[in-house]
Design an enzyme around this catalytic site. Structure first.
Site, PDB file in Angstrom:
ATOM      1  CG  PHE A  59      -0.291   0.421   2.510  1.00  0.00           C
ATOM      2  CD1 PHE A  59       0.357  -0.500   3.312  1.00  0.00           C
ATOM      3  CD2 PHE A  59      -0.328   1.741   2.926  1.00  0.00           C
ATOM      4  CE1 PHE A  59       0.961  -0.108   4.496  1.00  0.00           C
ATOM      5  CE2 PHE A  59       0.264   2.133   4.108  1.00  0.00           C
ATOM      6  CZ  PHE A  59       0.919   1.205   4.899  1.00  0.00           C
ATOM      7  CE  LYS A  60       4.913   1.369   4.995  1.00  0.00           C
ATOM      8  NZ  LYS A  60       4.480  -0.007   5.318  1.00  0.00           N
ATOM      9  CG  ASP A  61       3.854   0.777  -4.618  1.00  0.00           C
ATOM     10  OD1 ASP A  61       5.027   1.186  -4.565  1.00  0.00           O
ATOM     11  OD2 ASP A  61       3.554  -0.409  -4.875  1.00  0.00           O
TER      12      ASP A  61
END
Ligand SMILES: *Cc1c(COP(=O)(O)O)cnc(C)c1O
Length: 431
Positions: free
Chosen positions: A106-108
């Site tokens: 999710f850090k993308d």
């Protein structure tokens, strides 16, 4: 919009300063001076928006007029270029798959948005911008990928040696070009402390133009609110009260959910699901905050004993009572996590990564015996990012997606370093 420090609401700075400096001098965290409440018609008509359009509708309130509407549109169109499918697991439970971006976590979302925003804010500067980032695994690769080969910006990643998965390590250490990986003999909290100290050091700040890209940067947090709203868009029955279960470590992800709620998202509450690093579940139960030593677990991206974003959560709610009305916390052992991964695979043929499994455990505990509610569990990484744990637990090896196949056999390049600030400073001043 202006941003203030959680340590001093009178310390207000511009968008550019909040994003480029990342951390106020008083060691607080930046907060938006107001969170826009979106019109109820926006939520009523949500199915007419795409994910990136939702992003634009939110982002413009924070970034305009510092950036023009067309610049903001470019950022959201370019950064939000992959879906976050909501997959039904059972009658009461859906999984929000946040792992379809380039580094499969999710850090993308936050990193892609932040890198594009920073590149725009940086465009008229002649001194190179150096991004210093501590990672427990996934931040580093998402940030490195977001900034890879961007002109005028370099990235230095600090990661705890031996405490990230082998494939995560490959993602951090094989890019090259403007990306440098420092392999620290210590924990994630050590890395985070070293980065924080660097920002407070005058000599380093004269030598470099420093910025950070951790979840402490407000430019990471704002875009993470987009997918909470996009999950709502995808909910089949919006009349059933819904909750988010968020597998949490440094609590940036959950804090972004709180922003979405403030903006008017009609969510009933949040479940803060952690591994053995249960500082916040403890706080929610007891009302007193006490940071802990980090404990290593199989959900290593959540191995955080002193979550930074607690300062922001506290700033939102002001009191323990108010916070505990919206958030409930649970913690789970590695054994429980593995058992959940096995159960879900056996009964649903769905492969959870260990972080998502902690999220599902939280939702199952919360919803036990309750009818007429539904839960959205955030699946924060693709299971193959934690292939050793998944293989060991499920007794087979899921196939790697293309993005990971490419780096599996690439050569690791890192700089080994002891876990003290002086060593880091000497290294940085001698480059
Ligand atoms: C970073 C990360 C988390 C924890 O998110 P926070 O915002 O730090 O709470 C959970 N799962 C995965 C896979 C992560 O990479």
């Amino acid at each position: 919009m202006k941003f203030y420090s959680t340590n001093n609401i009178n310390n207000r700075v511009s968008l550019a300063e909040a994003i480029m400096k990342s951390l106020p001098e008083d060691n607080g965290l930046y907060m938006p001076e107001s969170v826009p409440v979106l019109p109820s018609s926006f939520f009523e008509n949500i199915q007419h928006y795409s994910f990136s359009e939702i992003g634009f509708e939110i982002a413009k309130h924070f970034l305009h007029p510092d950036l023009s509407l067309s610049e903001i549109k470019n950022i959201t169109d370019d950064a939000i270029n992959f879906p976050v499918p909501l997959v039904e697991l059972d009658e009461q439970t859906s999984i929000l798959e946040l792992f379809h971006g380039p580094t499969l976590a999710f850090k993308d979302v936050g990193a892609r948005f932040m890198s594009r925003t920073m590149a725009l804010l940086n465009k008229n500067q002649d001194k190179k911008l150096t991004i210093l980032v501590a990672t427990s695994g996934d931040t580093g690769s998402a940030v490195a990928n977001g900034f890879y080969d961007v002109d005028g910006i370099e990235v230095i990643i600090l990661y705890p040696s031996g405490k990230v998965s082998p494939l995560q390590e490959k993602q951090l250490t094989t890019l090259g070009k403007n990306i440098t990986a420092l392999e620290v003999n210590g924990t994630f909290d050590d890395c985070q402390r070293m980065v924080k100290q660097s920002f407070l050091d005058n000599e380093l700040n004269n030598y470099y133009r420093l910025s950070s890209a951790n979840s402490i940067n407000i430019a990471r947090l704002i875009p993470q609110s987009f997918y909470y709203v996009d999950a709502y868009r995808q909910l089949k029955d919006k009349s059933i009260p819904f909750y988010f279960s968020v597998p949490s470590g440094n609590f940036g992800n959950l804090t972004a959910g709180l922003i979405a709620k403030k903006m008017g998202l009609p969510v009933s509450g949040f479940i803060a699901s952690t591994n053995a690093n249960d500082t916040i579940p403890n706080y929610l139960k007891s009302g007193s905050y006490s940071a802990q030593e980090t404990v290593a677990t199989i959900s290593n991206a959540m191995d955080v004993g002193n979550p930074s974003n607690f300062a922001r959560m506290n700033d939102f709610y002001k009191s323990h009572l108010a916070m505990s009305e919206d958030i409930i916390g649970y913690k789970y052992s590695d054994e429980q996590t593995r058992k959940m991964m096995v159960d879900v695979y056996q009964h649903k043929k769905y492969i959870l990564d260990p972080h998502g499994a902690v999220g599902l455990l939280g939702w199952k505990e919360f919803s036990e015996g309750k009818n007429n509610i539904q839960g959205i569990v955030l699946e924060t990484a693709h299971p193959t990012k934690f292939i050793d744990v998944v293989t060991d637990t499920l007794h087979f090896t899921p196939e790697l997606p293309e993005a990971l196949k490419k780096i599996e056999h690439a050569q690791k390049v890192s700089v080994l370093m002891e876990n003290d600030f002086v060593t880091l400073k000497e290294y940085l001043l001698s480059r």
